[in-house]
Design a protein around this motif. Structure first.
Motif, short mmCIF file in Angstrom:
data_model
loop_
_atom_site.label_atom_id
_atom_site.label_comp_id
_atom_site.label_asym_id
_atom_site.label_seq_id
_atom_site.Cartn_x
_atom_site.Cartn_y
_atom_site.Cartn_z
N PHE A 40 -13.29 -20.72 9.93
CA PHE A 40 -12.98 -21.86 9.12
C PHE A 40 -12.27 -22.83 8.12
O PHE A 40 -11.06 -21.93 8.78
CB PHE A 40 -14.03 -21.44 7.59
N LEU A 77 -17.90 -24.26 2.05
CA LEU A 77 -18.19 -22.51 2.33
C LEU A 77 -19.61 -22.05 1.97
O LEU A 77 -20.18 -21.32 2.47
CB LEU A 77 -17.58 -21.72 1.21
N PHE A 114 -15.71 -16.17 0.39
CA PHE A 114 -14.65 -16.23 1.30
C PHE A 114 -14.85 -14.87 1.65
O PHE A 114 -14.88 -14.69 2.79
CB PHE A 114 -13.08 -16.19 0.51
N LYS A 130 -18.18 -15.56 4.14
CA LYS A 130 -17.68 -15.96 5.53
C LYS A 130 -16.85 -14.77 6.47
O LYS A 130 -16.52 -14.94 7.43
CB LYS A 130 -17.23 -16.98 4.88
N SER A 131 -16.02 -13.85 5.67
CA SER A 131 -14.37 -12.94 6.17
C SER A 131 -15.00 -11.70 7.27
O SER A 131 -14.55 -11.95 8.04
CB SER A 131 -13.71 -13.10 5.38
N PHE A 168 -9.55 -18.26 8.23
CA PHE A 168 -8.99 -19.44 7.38
C PHE A 168 -8.14 -20.11 6.87
O PHE A 168 -7.23 -19.59 7.29
CB PHE A 168 -10.01 -19.69 5.32
N ILE A 172 -6.79 -22.77 5.42
CA ILE A 172 -7.28 -23.85 3.93
C ILE A 172 -5.85 -24.89 4.02
O ILE A 172 -4.32 -24.73 3.92
CB ILE A 172 -6.92 -22.71 2.81
#
Length: 235
Positions: free
Chosen positions: A164, A187, A207, A210-211, A218, A220
């Motif tokens: 992501f 997200l 987070f 999704k991890s 990720f 960012i």
């Protein structure tokens, strides 16, 4: 965007003329061009993220982002009208900060090499094998930080270095609520709550989900950062 970029081309041409004629360039020009560059980057993201015409959620978000970009365009166009090209000669002994170094082949080559070294170091620092890592690209407005950031992001996408990629423009006046909203978009987390702490906890859960137990990485990206940001506070 067509109108804005036409104005941008005119500003860049005027800037080149002033530099070549040793005339002053208004101090606002560098920051203004940098903001236009950021808007162009945002527009590219919107155009890539429209999705299927049947996906109402994605279309709505794209429309909302486009509306916000239109407001930013109106803002930079208003600021453009405030730029005063007085065309005063640069006083002897002073070097215009917007004037490039002596345009000899060696100087241009050294500048290119310097940027490539910085890019290579930044790309190496993005190695997803790091459990947690932070890097910063620093410099004055208009020197190309956003351009390099977009280039790094593109390489990261092409090499599939991260599962992501989250990208947020911070701005001079930091607004945690807006930052949270932008992160939530990437997200696919709905933030209807008004309380910042509640929203932060919801983002943390997003987070974590999704991890997939730490398997997914990720990237960012925070652009246009003017002051310290508490990532824990945001979520």
């Amino acid at each position: 965007m067509t109108e804005l970029n036409a104005v941008k081309d005119g500003v860049e041409e005027k800037m080149r003329q002033n530099i070549s004629n040793n005339l002053e360039v208004p101090v606002q020009v560098g920051g203004w061009l940098g903001d236009v560059e950021k808007i162009n980057a945002k527009v590219e993201n919107v155009s890539r993220d429209t999705g299927s015409c049947f996906n109402i959620k994605i279309r709505y978000r794209a429309g909302r982002n486009a509306f916000e970009i239109n407001e930013e365009i109106d803002s930079v166009m208003r600021r453009y009208k405030e730029i005063n090209w007085a065309d005063h000669p640069i006083p002897p002994g002073r070097v215009d900060s917007m004037k490039p170094s002596t345009s000899t082949p060696s100087a241009e080559h050294n500048d290119f090499q310097s940027r490539e070294v910085t890019f290579t170091k930044a790309l190496k620092a993005l190695d997803p094998n790091h459990k947690s890592h932070m890097i910063a690209l620093c410099g004055m407005g208009g020197v190309g930080k956003t351009t390099m950031m977009q280039r790094l992001k593109k390489v990261a996408e092409e090499k599939k270095m991260f599962k992501f990629i989250v990208e947020v423009v911070i701005g001079e006046k930091t607004d945690p609520i807006s930052i949270q909203e932008a992160i939530a978009y990437y997200l696919s987390v709905e933030l209807s709550e008004k309380n910042k702490s509640v929203r932060a906890n919801k983002l943390r859960r997003g987070f974590k989900a999704k991890s997939d137990g730490g398997k997914n990485k990720f990237l960012i990206v925070l652009d246009d950062v003017w002051q310290s940001i508490d990532l824990e506070d945001i979520g």
